[in-house]
Scaffold this motif. Structure first.
Motif, PDB file in Angstrom:
ATOM      1  N   ASN A 287       0.953  -7.386 -10.606  1.00 21.54           N
ATOM      2  CA  ASN A 287       0.351  -6.252 -11.312  1.00 21.54           C
ATOM      3  C   ASN A 287       1.283  -5.046 -11.372  1.00 21.54           C
ATOM      4  O   ASN A 287       1.175  -4.228 -12.289  1.00 21.54           O
ATOM      5  CB  ASN A 287      -0.962  -5.850 -10.636  1.00 21.54           C
ATOM      6  CG  ASN A 287      -2.028  -6.913 -10.761  1.00 21.54           C
ATOM      7  OD1 ASN A 287      -2.020  -7.715 -11.705  1.00 21.54           O
ATOM      8  ND2 ASN A 287      -2.951  -6.963  -9.794  1.00 21.54           N
ATOM      9  N   TYR A 288       2.196  -4.937 -10.424  1.00 19.26           N
ATOM     10  CA  TYR A 288       3.120  -3.803 -10.376  1.00 19.26           C
ATOM     11  C   TYR A 288       4.248  -3.960 -11.411  1.00 19.26           C
ATOM     12  O   TYR A 288       4.908  -2.986 -11.763  1.00 19.26           O
ATOM     13  CB  TYR A 288       3.705  -3.666  -8.971  1.00 19.26           C
ATOM     14  CG  TYR A 288       4.386  -2.357  -8.704  1.00 19.26           C
ATOM     15  CD1 TYR A 288       3.650  -1.181  -8.503  1.00 19.26           C
ATOM     16  CD2 TYR A 288       5.768  -2.283  -8.623  1.00 19.26           C
ATOM     17  CE1 TYR A 288       4.283   0.031  -8.246  1.00 19.26           C
ATOM     18  CE2 TYR A 288       6.410  -1.081  -8.363  1.00 19.26           C
ATOM     19  CZ  TYR A 288       5.664   0.069  -8.183  1.00 19.26           C
ATOM     20  OH  TYR A 288       6.296   1.277  -7.931  1.00 19.26           O
ATOM     21  N   GLY A 289       4.488  -5.217 -11.863  1.00 19.69           N
ATOM     22  CA  GLY A 289       5.502  -5.432 -12.898  1.00 19.69           C
ATOM     23  C   GLY A 289       6.541  -6.485 -12.578  1.00 19.69           C
ATOM     24  O   GLY A 289       7.440  -6.740 -13.399  1.00 19.69           O
TER      25      GLY A 289
ATOM     26  N   PRO B 246       1.340   1.105 -12.705  1.00 20.26           N
ATOM     27  CA  PRO B 246       0.493   0.447 -13.704  1.00 20.26           C
ATOM     28  C   PRO B 246      -0.971   0.486 -13.291  1.00 20.26           C
ATOM     29  O   PRO B 246      -1.309   0.462 -12.102  1.00 20.26           O
ATOM     30  CB  PRO B 246       1.039  -0.988 -13.739  1.00 20.26           C
ATOM     31  CG  PRO B 246       2.442  -0.874 -13.261  1.00 20.26           C
ATOM     32  CD  PRO B 246       2.438   0.209 -12.244  1.00 20.26           C
ATOM     33  N   GLU B 247      -1.879   0.547 -14.300  1.00 23.94           N
ATOM     34  CA  GLU B 247      -3.301   0.662 -14.032  1.00 23.94           C
ATOM     35  C   GLU B 247      -3.834  -0.527 -13.248  1.00 23.94           C
ATOM     36  O   GLU B 247      -4.694  -0.371 -12.379  1.00 23.94           O
ATOM     37  CB  GLU B 247      -4.058   0.806 -15.354  1.00 23.94           C
ATOM     38  CG  GLU B 247      -3.822   2.131 -16.054  1.00 23.94           C
ATOM     39  CD  GLU B 247      -4.299   3.312 -15.208  1.00 23.94           C
ATOM     40  OE1 GLU B 247      -5.320   3.165 -14.502  1.00 23.94           O
ATOM     41  OE2 GLU B 247      -3.655   4.371 -15.257  1.00 23.94           O
TER      42      GLU B 247
ATOM     43  N   LYS C 213      -5.908  -0.283  -9.500  1.00 28.92           N
ATOM     44  CA  LYS C 213      -7.278  -0.736  -9.294  1.00 28.92           C
ATOM     45  C   LYS C 213      -7.420  -1.687  -8.104  1.00 28.92           C
ATOM     46  O   LYS C 213      -8.546  -2.006  -7.710  1.00 28.92           O
ATOM     47  CB  LYS C 213      -7.788  -1.430 -10.551  1.00 28.92           C
ATOM     48  CG  LYS C 213      -7.937  -0.497 -11.747  1.00 28.92           C
ATOM     49  CD  LYS C 213      -8.415  -1.258 -12.969  1.00 28.92           C
ATOM     50  CE  LYS C 213      -8.563  -0.334 -14.176  1.00 28.92           C
ATOM     51  NZ  LYS C 213      -9.032  -1.066 -15.382  1.00 28.92           N
ATOM     52  N   MET C 214      -6.322  -2.142  -7.529  1.00 32.76           N
ATOM     53  CA  MET C 214      -6.384  -3.104  -6.440  1.00 32.76           C
ATOM     54  C   MET C 214      -6.782  -2.424  -5.128  1.00 32.76           C
ATOM     55  O   MET C 214      -6.414  -1.270  -4.866  1.00 32.76           O
ATOM     56  CB  MET C 214      -5.029  -3.804  -6.268  1.00 32.76           C
ATOM     57  CG  MET C 214      -4.651  -4.719  -7.403  1.00 32.76           C
ATOM     58  SD  MET C 214      -3.157  -5.673  -7.030  1.00 32.76           S
ATOM     59  CE  MET C 214      -3.750  -6.691  -5.666  1.00 32.76           C
ATOM     60  N   VAL C 215      -7.546  -3.190  -4.328  1.00 32.33           N
ATOM     61  CA  VAL C 215      -7.916  -2.735  -2.983  1.00 32.33           C
ATOM     62  C   VAL C 215      -6.976  -3.417  -2.008  1.00 32.33           C
ATOM     63  O   VAL C 215      -7.050  -4.634  -1.791  1.00 32.33           O
ATOM     64  CB  VAL C 215      -9.378  -3.077  -2.662  1.00 32.33           C
ATOM     65  CG1 VAL C 215      -9.715  -2.640  -1.235  1.00 32.33           C
ATOM     66  CG2 VAL C 215     -10.327  -2.426  -3.669  1.00 32.33           C
ATOM     67  N   LEU C 216      -6.074  -2.644  -1.417  1.00 28.25           N
ATOM     68  CA  LEU C 216      -5.054  -3.185  -0.517  1.00 28.25           C
ATOM     69  C   LEU C 216      -5.470  -2.924   0.926  1.00 28.25           C
ATOM     70  O   LEU C 216      -5.358  -1.818   1.448  1.00 28.25           O
ATOM     71  CB  LEU C 216      -3.703  -2.533  -0.814  1.00 28.25           C
ATOM     72  CG  LEU C 216      -3.170  -2.746  -2.244  1.00 28.25           C
ATOM     73  CD1 LEU C 216      -1.876  -1.969  -2.456  1.00 28.25           C
ATOM     74  CD2 LEU C 216      -2.943  -4.237  -2.520  1.00 28.25           C
ATOM     75  N   LYS C 217      -6.008  -3.975   1.564  1.00 25.40           N
ATOM     76  CA  LYS C 217      -6.438  -3.887   2.954  1.00 25.40           C
ATOM     77  C   LYS C 217      -6.069  -5.183   3.650  1.00 25.40           C
ATOM     78  O   LYS C 217      -6.481  -6.268   3.255  1.00 25.40           O
ATOM     79  CB  LYS C 217      -7.944  -3.636   3.043  1.00 25.40           C
ATOM     80  CG  LYS C 217      -8.436  -3.469   4.468  1.00 25.40           C
ATOM     81  CD  LYS C 217      -9.929  -3.183   4.501  1.00 25.40           C
ATOM     82  CE  LYS C 217     -10.428  -3.002   5.928  1.00 25.40           C
ATOM     83  NZ  LYS C 217     -11.894  -2.752   5.978  1.00 25.40           N
TER      84      LYS C 217
ATOM     85  N   LYS D 202       0.831  -1.217   0.000  1.00 28.95           N
ATOM     86  CA  LYS D 202       0.000   0.000   0.000  1.00 28.95           C
ATOM     87  C   LYS D 202       0.859   1.257   0.000  1.00 28.95           C
ATOM     88  O   LYS D 202       0.552   2.240  -0.688  1.00 28.95           O
ATOM     89  CB  LYS D 202      -0.910  -0.033   1.232  1.00 28.95           C
ATOM     90  CG  LYS D 202      -1.965   1.060   1.262  1.00 28.95           C
ATOM     91  CD  LYS D 202      -2.894   0.867   2.441  1.00 28.95           C
ATOM     92  CE  LYS D 202      -3.986   1.935   2.463  1.00 28.95           C
ATOM     93  NZ  LYS D 202      -4.907   1.743   3.601  1.00 28.95           N
ATOM     94  N   GLU D 203       1.981   1.229   0.748  1.00 29.75           N
ATOM     95  CA  GLU D 203       2.868   2.382   0.804  1.00 29.75           C
ATOM     96  C   GLU D 203       3.603   2.592  -0.523  1.00 29.75           C
ATOM     97  O   GLU D 203       3.779   3.726  -0.969  1.00 29.75           O
ATOM     98  CB  GLU D 203       3.874   2.210   1.946  1.00 29.75           C
ATOM     99  CG  GLU D 203       4.815   3.368   2.153  1.00 29.75           C
ATOM    100  CD  GLU D 203       4.096   4.627   2.601  1.00 29.75           C
ATOM    101  OE1 GLU D 203       4.675   5.731   2.490  1.00 29.75           O
ATOM    102  OE2 GLU D 203       2.936   4.531   3.083  1.00 29.75           O
TER     103      GLU D 203
END
Length: 431
Positions: free
Chosen positions: A105-107, A73-74, A78-82, A63-64
């Motif tokens: 998703n980040y690469g 990246p898109e 779009k991810m919900v990080l909880k 999240k940070e």
């Protein structure tokens, strides 16, 4: 219910993976958590496993990183990080899986990710550290605002070449063909053969051209005594001290032995006989005589024979013979009833009997069959050189030239035979 402890091969594999645990990578990860989250982690593989096992710290880190990356990246945005704070095992594994999905998703490439059990069960902690470092490399690629870890990311380095530069490479020998760096041409003569590998021939001189290398064997202790100039080189060194021209006409023991044999009475240039037969009284006058082996023509008569007529095997009356029977094979020649021409080639020789000769070859044409007899234990004693070979030794003292035109009894007799009805020049039928 906890999983059973690893045993056997699984225990060996886990030990090998544990041996890849890098303390330097661990230090980088601990410092990154401290700089981004202000979190103090205890070093050590087991300690890291316990502190990151619930997945909460990993979700907070993701999240940070996403918050500090403006051009993320898109799919990551779009991810919900909880993070889930429940202590149930499946909830903790959900947190770990959420972090893995974020990294993807980040690469982070698939080869850099880890499995949920690699962290939750401590199966492959080195891969967990590797994934965190590659996440730091991708953060550098996306220009994250804040400290990062891991190696610098690879970037494209596009180069443009002109047509002249591309053609210039065609005259360069690639490294696959080796290299001639540090090679010296010292001592090489112009036009010499190119070797597969560079070999120094500094001391090579013309005097060594006639020397046979050790690869060809050695001639140490070998003697050429008695060898004549231009003689053939043998596979092995053979002494030929006593060899002289006089021995060139001698037949060696490998070709048999003529010891005890006599050439008495042999004339120069005569034919070699199958067996040695005495023919002491043979003269040129008797060469036109028919020997008794061929029978005798005493008491034989030529009565009724026409000039030029074909000689028959036996005197047979053929009063009613006609041309229609010329193509009929008599029973004396056997019968071809039930015979088959299967396997016969057109134009092949007709055999007395139908014989298959599928495997016949030229090598057998020079072999004398047992039907011709054998010359074992035969002696050439008394044979004249060039004499005719007889089937058996038979004296022919009384033969004279007067009987040359007489047909002997071995051919039968014409007494009582009648040529009535025979036409001049017609073909004689055996039956």
């Amino acid at each position: 219910m906890s999983r059973a402890e690893a045993a056997g091969d699984m225990a060996g594999i886990r030990c090998k993976l544990s041996g890849k645990y890098d303390a330097g990578a661990e230090a980088d990860v601990i410092s990154w958590f401290k700089m981004l989250l202000g979190l103090e982690l205890e070093p050590g593989m087991k300690e890291m496993e316990k502190q990151l096992k619930d997945g909460q710290h990993l979700v907070k880190l993701a999240k940070e990183v996403l918050r500090r990356t403006a051009n993320a990246p898109e799919r990551a945005k779009k991810m919900v990080l909880k993070a889930n704070t429940l202590t149930a095992p499946f909830k903790q594994m959900e947190n770990i899986q959420t972090f893995i999905n974020f990294c993807s998703n980040y690469g982070v490439p698939k080869t850099g990710l880890f499995q949920t059990v690699d962290l939750y069960e401590g199966r492959n902690m080195p891969q967990v550290l590797n994934c965190l470092q590659q996440l730091g490399s991708e953060a550098q690629r996306h220009n994250m605002d804040g400290p990062t870890i891991g190696p610098k990311p690879t970037e494209k380095n596009i180069r443009e070449f002109t047509e002249e530069q591309l053609k210039a490479g065609q005259s360069i020998i690639g490294l696959q063909a080796g290299t001639n760096k540090l090679a010296s041409q010292s001592g090489m003569t112009m036009g010499g053969v190119r070797h597969v590998s560079d070999i120094k021939v500094d001391d090579m001189t013309r005097e060594g051209h006639g020397v046979i290398g050790l690869q060809a064997g050695t001639n140490k202790l070998a003697s050429q005594a008695g060898m004549s100039f231009g003689a053939v080189r043998h596979v092995a060194d053979i002494r030929a001290d006593d060899m002289s021209k006089e021995g060139q006409g001698v037949i060696g023991l490998q070709a048999g032995s003529n010891k005890g044999a006599s050439q008495t009475g042999m004339s120069m240039g005569s034919v070699r006989h199958v067996a040695d037969i005495r023919a002491d009284d043979l003269q040129k006058d008797g060469q036109a005589f028919i020997g008794l082996q061929a029978g005798t023509n005493k008491l034989a008569s030529q009565a009724g024979m026409t000039f030029g007529g074909v000689r028959h095997a036996a005197d047979i009356r053929a009063d009613d013979m006609s041309k229609d029977s010329h193509a009929v094979i008599g029973l004396q020649a056997g019968s071809n009833k039930g015979a088959t021409q299967a396997g016969m080639k057109i134009g092949s020789v007709r055999h007395v009997a139908d014989i298959r000769a599928d495997d016949m070859n030229k090598e057998g044409q020079g072999v004398i069959g047992l039907q011709a007899g054998t010359n074992k234990l035969a002696s050439q004693s008394g044979m004249t050189f060039g004499g005719v070979r007889h089937a058996a030794d038979i004296r022919a003292d009384d033969i004279d030239r007067a009987g040359q035109g007489v047909i002997n009894l071995q051919y039968g007799t014409t007494d009582g035979a009648n040529q009535s009805g025979m036409s001049f020049g017609s073909r004689r039928i055996i039956s």
